[in-house]
Scaffold this motif. Structure first.
Motif, PDB file in Angstrom:
ATOM      1  N   GLU A  90       0.870  -0.963   0.015  1.00 35.74           N
ATOM      2  CA  GLU A  90      -0.047  -0.078  -0.064  1.00 35.74           C
ATOM      3  C   GLU A  90       0.835   1.379  -0.066  1.00 35.74           C
ATOM      4  OE1 GLU A  90      -3.174  -0.204  -0.442  1.00 35.74           O
ATOM      5  OE2 GLU A  90      -3.336  -2.321  -0.228  1.00 35.74           O
ATOM      6  N   THR A  91       2.053   1.015   0.768  1.00 32.63           N
ATOM      7  CA  THR A  91       2.914   2.333   0.591  1.00 32.63           C
ATOM      8  C   THR A  91       4.135   2.018   0.279  1.00 32.63           C
ATOM      9  OG1 THR A  91       1.655   3.101   2.858  1.00 32.63           O
ATOM     10  CG2 THR A  91       3.737   4.000   2.637  1.00 32.63           C
ATOM     11  N   PRO A  92       4.577   3.056  -0.675  1.00 35.07           N
ATOM     12  CA  PRO A  92       5.968   3.120  -1.396  1.00 35.07           C
ATOM     13  C   PRO A  92       6.867   3.131  -0.241  1.00 35.07           C
ATOM     14  CG  PRO A  92       4.722   4.497  -2.514  1.00 35.07           C
ATOM     15  CD  PRO A  92       3.997   4.280  -1.363  1.00 35.07           C
ATOM     16  N   ARG A  93       7.978   2.236  -0.147  1.00 36.97           N
ATOM     17  CA  ARG A  93       9.041   2.340   0.858  1.00 36.97           C
ATOM     18  C   ARG A  93      10.116   1.128   0.430  1.00 36.97           C
ATOM     19  NH1 ARG A  93       7.079   1.670   5.901  1.00 36.97           N
ATOM     20  NH2 ARG A  93       5.145   1.908   5.451  1.00 36.97           N
ATOM     21  N   GLY A  94      11.215   1.380   0.943  1.00 37.76           N
ATOM     22  CA  GLY A  94      12.223   0.299   0.775  1.00 37.76           C
ATOM     23  C   GLY A  94      13.006   0.958  -0.473  1.00 37.76           C
ATOM     24  N   THR A  95      14.152  -0.063  -0.920  1.00 36.40           N
ATOM     25  CA  THR A  95      14.893   0.293  -2.017  1.00 36.40           C
ATOM     26  C   THR A  95      14.392   0.136  -3.275  1.00 36.40           C
ATOM     27  OG1 THR A  95      16.888   0.189  -0.465  1.00 36.40           O
ATOM     28  CG2 THR A  95      17.229  -0.037  -3.013  1.00 36.40           C
ATOM     29  N   LEU A  96      14.091   0.790  -4.193  1.00 33.98           N
ATOM     30  CA  LEU A  96      13.765   0.774  -5.683  1.00 33.98           C
ATOM     31  C   LEU A  96      14.958   0.461  -6.499  1.00 33.98           C
ATOM     32  CD1 LEU A  96      11.350   0.743  -7.813  1.00 33.98           C
ATOM     33  CD2 LEU A  96      11.567   3.132  -8.055  1.00 33.98           C
ATOM     34  N   ARG A  97      15.165  -0.626  -7.043  1.00 34.04           N
ATOM     35  CA  ARG A  97      16.049  -0.941  -7.837  1.00 34.04           C
ATOM     36  C   ARG A  97      15.824  -1.087  -9.419  1.00 34.04           C
ATOM     37  NH1 ARG A  97      21.598  -2.817  -8.129  1.00 34.04           N
ATOM     38  NH2 ARG A  97      22.102  -4.379  -9.499  1.00 34.04           N
ATOM     39  N   LEU A  98      16.273  -0.402 -10.270  1.00 27.48           N
ATOM     40  CA  LEU A  98      16.092  -0.251 -11.649  1.00 27.48           C
ATOM     41  C   LEU A  98      16.973  -0.150 -12.664  1.00 27.48           C
ATOM     42  CD1 LEU A  98      14.254   3.103 -12.701  1.00 27.48           C
ATOM     43  CD2 LEU A  98      15.188   2.578 -10.314  1.00 27.48           C
ATOM     44  N   ALA A  99      16.710  -0.707 -13.725  1.00 30.92           N
ATOM     45  CA  ALA A  99      17.673  -0.596 -14.924  1.00 30.92           C
ATOM     46  C   ALA A  99      16.908   0.200 -15.983  1.00 30.92           C
ATOM     47  CB  ALA A  99      18.096  -2.021 -15.374  1.00 30.92           C
TER      48      ALA A  99
END
Length: 305
Positions: A90-99
């Motif tokens: 529900e809530t954006p949190r943590g590490t977003l790893r993207l390429a």
């Protein structure tokens, strides 16, 4: 552990908390006999007596008290884990790893990511720029931005935006080699090609009347990065096919010249791809944020690749 029914742990903890079989049965939605049966089978599976009772009261044994403390802790941790998963949904949190591809990532994705991080202080980001096809699972990526045709896979895809592919060359190259006027003249020219494309040398040109012509370019140089192709084209190494967002400023400044304006190359598109059927809140929200910045009008669509 093979012979233990873990569901009985919850019944045992509820029984101790309720203080009686009758109260526990009411809380669990079971009959009193079922609660008693769960306790008897748990004690049989463990090989110890957990609770002793009379007609008026019940009491934990020493082993039962220790086991109850462990069970209550385990169930509490399980409930907390379930709650954390729900929060991530529900809530954006943590590490977003993207390429993302190098140029598109630097020009479009990185600024959008900076804005996203300002809006969501509980999110951190790791952006990897690579013109190759990143392995989302092996690389532990949450999502990747990919251009061009999508390969068949079990990934989910959301279209972000389209772009035109343009045939261009530097004025110095054209002054030395001449300006091609028709697609069939391209074979006599040097080309700088992006090697990671599925068919970097073969292109379909479509005239205004719909006539199509397939042309094979003659490679003078190849590179696995669109940035390198762009740099070599600017330096006059040969003609190149590059996306409009990468060469727009060069065309306006005259550093590159468009070729065959009456012909069109196939349009390309960028997609956000991610594994799994239910993206986390950070992935879902970032895709919406990115699309809002670069393609505000199209309706979001999610499809299998």
């Amino acid at each position: 552990m093979d012979g233990i029914n873990l569901n009985r742990l919850a019944v045992f903890v509820a029984l101790v908390r309720a203080g009686s079989f009758t109260a526990a049965a009411a809380q669990l939605g079971l009959t009193k006999a079922m609660v008693s049966q769960h306790l008897a089978r748990l004690e049989q599976e463990l090989g110890v007596t957990l609770l002793v009772r009379s007609t008026r009261c019940m009491a934990l044994t020493e082993a039962g008290a220790a086991f109850h403390a462990d069970c209550a802790r385990i169930l509490g941790e399980a409930e907390a884990a379930i709650e954390r998963v729900g929060e991530n949904r529900e809530t954006p949190r943590g590490t977003l790893r993207l390429a993302a591809p190098v140029n598109y990532g630097a020009a479009v994705v990185a600024p959008a990511l900076a804005g996203f991080l300002r809006l969501h202080p509980q999110v951190q980001a790791e952006l990897v720029l690579d013109d190759g096809i990143s392995d989302l699972i092996g690389g532990r990526f949450d999502l990747a931005i990919r251009g061009g045709p999508l390969r068949d896979s079990g990934l989910r895809a959301v279209r972000l935006a389209g772009f035109r592919q343009l045939l261009v060359a530097a004025p110095a190259y054209l002054a030395a080699r001449g300006t091609p006027r028709r697609p069939q003249e391209l074979a006599a020219h040097d080309a700088v090609v992006l090697s990671v494309l599925s068919s970097p040398l073969r292109w379909n040109f479509t005239a205004r009347d719909g006539t199509q012509q397939r042309v094979r370019l003659t490679p003078r140089a190849q590179a696995d990065s669109a940035a390198a192709v762009h740099a070599m084209a600017l330096a006059g190494a040969g003609l190149a096919v590059l996306p409009d967002f990468m060469v727009e400023a060069d065309l306006q400044a005259g550093r590159l010249k468009p070729l065959l304006p009456a012909q069109r190359l196939p349009e390309g598109s960028f997609h956000a791809v991610y594994p799994g059927h239910a993206p986390s809140a950070k992935v879902r929200t970032f895709i919406d944020h990115l699309r809002a910045g670069i393609a505000p009008t199209p309706r979001r669509q999610s499809t299998m690749l």
